[in-house]
Design an enzyme around this catalytic site. Sequence first.
Site, short mmCIF file in Angstrom:
data_model
loop_
_atom_site.label_atom_id
_atom_site.label_comp_id
_atom_site.label_asym_id
_atom_site.label_seq_id
_atom_site.Cartn_x
_atom_site.Cartn_y
_atom_site.Cartn_z
N LYS A 215 16.54 45.58 24.88
CA LYS A 215 17.14 46.35 25.98
C LYS A 215 16.53 47.75 25.96
CE LYS A 215 20.66 45.54 28.95
NZ LYS A 215 21.10 44.29 29.56
N GLY B 201 29.42 47.65 42.02
CA GLY B 201 27.98 47.92 42.09
C GLY B 201 27.23 46.66 42.49
N ILE C 29 34.11 54.53 41.34
CA ILE C 29 34.05 55.98 41.51
C ILE C 29 33.20 56.34 42.74
CG2 ILE C 29 34.51 56.66 39.12
CD1 ILE C 29 31.47 56.74 38.66
N1 LIG Z 1 22.62 43.55 37.25
C1 LIG Z 1 22.71 42.41 36.58
O1 LIG Z 1 22.18 41.38 36.99
C2 LIG Z 1 23.50 42.35 35.31
C3 LIG Z 1 24.45 43.31 34.99
N2 LIG Z 1 25.23 43.17 33.86
C4 LIG Z 1 26.23 44.17 33.53
O2 LIG Z 1 27.21 44.25 34.57
C5 LIG Z 1 27.67 45.60 34.70
C6 LIG Z 1 27.40 46.10 36.11
O3 LIG Z 1 26.01 46.02 36.37
P1 LIG Z 1 25.39 46.42 37.79
O4 LIG Z 1 26.29 45.92 38.87
O5 LIG Z 1 23.99 46.00 37.75
O6 LIG Z 1 25.48 48.01 37.71
P2 LIG Z 1 25.60 49.06 38.92
O7 LIG Z 1 25.13 50.35 38.39
O8 LIG Z 1 24.95 48.52 40.14
O9 LIG Z 1 27.19 49.09 39.19
C7 LIG Z 1 28.13 49.68 38.34
C8 LIG Z 1 29.29 50.13 39.21
O10 LIG Z 1 30.33 50.62 38.38
C9 LIG Z 1 30.87 51.78 39.00
N3 LIG Z 1 31.54 52.60 38.00
C10 LIG Z 1 30.99 53.45 37.10
N4 LIG Z 1 31.96 54.06 36.40
C11 LIG Z 1 33.14 53.58 36.86
C12 LIG Z 1 34.50 53.83 36.54
N5 LIG Z 1 34.88 54.71 35.61
N6 LIG Z 1 35.45 53.13 37.22
C13 LIG Z 1 35.10 52.26 38.18
N7 LIG Z 1 33.84 51.99 38.53
C14 LIG Z 1 32.87 52.64 37.88
C15 LIG Z 1 29.64 52.46 39.62
O11 LIG Z 1 30.00 53.39 40.62
C16 LIG Z 1 28.91 51.25 40.19
O12 LIG Z 1 29.35 50.92 41.48
C17 LIG Z 1 26.92 46.41 33.62
O13 LIG Z 1 27.69 46.44 32.44
C18 LIG Z 1 25.66 45.58 33.37
O14 LIG Z 1 25.11 45.78 32.09
C19 LIG Z 1 25.11 42.08 33.04
C20 LIG Z 1 24.19 41.11 33.32
C21 LIG Z 1 23.26 41.20 34.42
O1 LIG Z 2 19.51 40.85 34.66
C1 LIG Z 2 18.42 41.28 34.27
O2 LIG Z 2 17.62 41.85 35.03
C2 LIG Z 2 17.98 41.09 32.85
C3 LIG Z 2 19.02 40.51 31.97
C4 LIG Z 2 19.86 41.56 31.35
O3 LIG Z 2 19.43 42.62 31.03
C5 LIG Z 2 21.26 41.26 31.11
O4 LIG Z 2 21.66 40.11 31.30
O5 LIG Z 2 21.99 42.16 30.69
#
Ligand SMILES: NC(=O)C1=CN([C@@H]2O[C@H](COP(=O)(O)OP(=O)(O)OC[C@H]3O[C@@H](n4cnc5c(N)ncnc54)[C@H](O)[C@@H]3O)[C@@H](O)[C@H]2O)C=CC1
Ligand SMILES: O=C(O)CCC(=O)C(=O)O
Length: 380
Positions: free
Chosen positions: A90, A192, A214
């Site tokens: 990561k 998000g 947020i």
């Molecule tokens: N993008 C992906 O395909 C994957 C994401 N994840 C995990 O899922 C989670 C979300 O990932 P994404 O959607 O890609 O990130 P993102 O950055 O697109 O979305 C995160 C969201 O959480 C919100 N947020 C931040 N602080 C907050 C709070 N205190 N209260 C409420 N909302 C809050 C942000 O405003 C944002 O809308 C992360 O933990 C990431 O590691 C896991 C596997 C794959």
């Molecule tokens: O979803 C991705 O782009 C890579 C996989 C990853 O980092 C995750 O599953 O947390």
Amino acid sequence: MNLVEKKSITEEFTLFEKMSKHEQVVFCNDPASGLKAIIAIHNTTLGPALGGCRMQPYNSVEEALEDALRLSKGMSYKCAASDVDFGGGKAVIIGDPLKDKSPELFRAFGQFVESLGGRFYTGTDMGTNMEDFIHAMKETNCIVGVPEAYGGGGDSSVPTAMGVLYGIKATNRTLFGRDSLGGHTYAVQGLGKVGFKVAEGLLEEGAHLIVTDINEQSLQAIQEKAEATPGSVSIVASHEIYTQEADVFVPCAFGGVINDETIAQLKVKAIAGSANNQLLTEEHGRQLTEKGILYAPDYIINSGGLIQVADELYGVNKERVLAKTKHIYDAILEVYQQARLDSITTMEAANRMCEQRMASRGKRNSFFTSSIKPKWAIRK
Ligand SMILES: NC(=O)C1=CN([C@@H]2O[C@H](COP(=O)(O)OP(=O)(O)OC[C@H]3O[C@@H](n4cnc5c(N)ncnc54)[C@H](O)[C@@H]3O)[C@@H](O)[C@H]2O)C=CC1
Ligand SMILES: O=C(O)CCC(=O)C(=O)O
């Protein structure tokens, strides 16, 4: 040797101890672009390390390192759970995704990834998006989750969200005896890339959502979405999400969200969401079991993105990705069943399954080391 020198040596040992379960940790510093990043490679027994790149305004380098170490370890388990030939890695970029991004910063990051010679593949995560990595791709082939217009599989949050919905179905089957998503209440934290799509999927099935984010725009967008579906939505402040009466808590924002403070507040039957490293410690998994809250292990339920980006390296095939992502439903049911049979937590059941796979396949890989070259030269 004076006391100051002694203290710094002790700190160094603590640092190396922290990283002792990891193969390699790379600190990336490029003053010209402002890049400050850490790449953590946990374990490459099953193949080159794979894991997204997070961008966050960490309060300290220690906090960023801690996040990179925890997240990369989680990726080793996620790869084993998903049966892909990759290991855990990561990256974290220290910076504000709203203010500090630039093409130069991501090109500099791409150069550091390239310097690892194929040991680490990366793509999007919290705070980064596909557009950022178009710049990094100019410097390295080791980028995944590449936009379709550039020959990749596209946005990996789409299969991640799909996998979370399958995981929630498996959870509902275990709790209520049927898969259906509609007719239940879900507390969704974070709208998000993943959380918004999960929320959309639930609304389309007629669910009631209690949501928080947020970002005001995301809250407004989900309200507009709800109007066009049989579902409904209500909004609460960030700190109020833990106290909501709901069937399932769906954390889709940050890690460490299941801790002493939140467990005491939770009034849900299950937790099933996309966030990585949801349990602050393993002990919190045991506390959930004692409280009768079913927990869908994060690295299984959120593995849809990994499944797609790992698959992309062998050529884009959406049907194959969908078929593998659907398997998350069975994997979650299996872990629930195993935990029940052995009277252990669902996380312990998942970890045991992954550690067995790593041990048995690791043996094969170390035996065949010199003959597994093609696996290490994917898309080269
Ligand atoms: N993008 C992906 O395909 C994957 C994401 N994840 C995990 O899922 C989670 C979300 O990932 P994404 O959607 O890609 O990130 P993102 O950055 O697109 O979305 C995160 C969201 O959480 C919100 N947020 C931040 N602080 C907050 C709070 N205190 N209260 C409420 N909302 C809050 C942000 O405003 C944002 O809308 C992360 O933990 C990431 O590691 C896991 C596997 C794959
Ligand atoms: O979803 C991705 O782009 C890579 C996989 C990853 O980092 C995750 O599953 O947390």
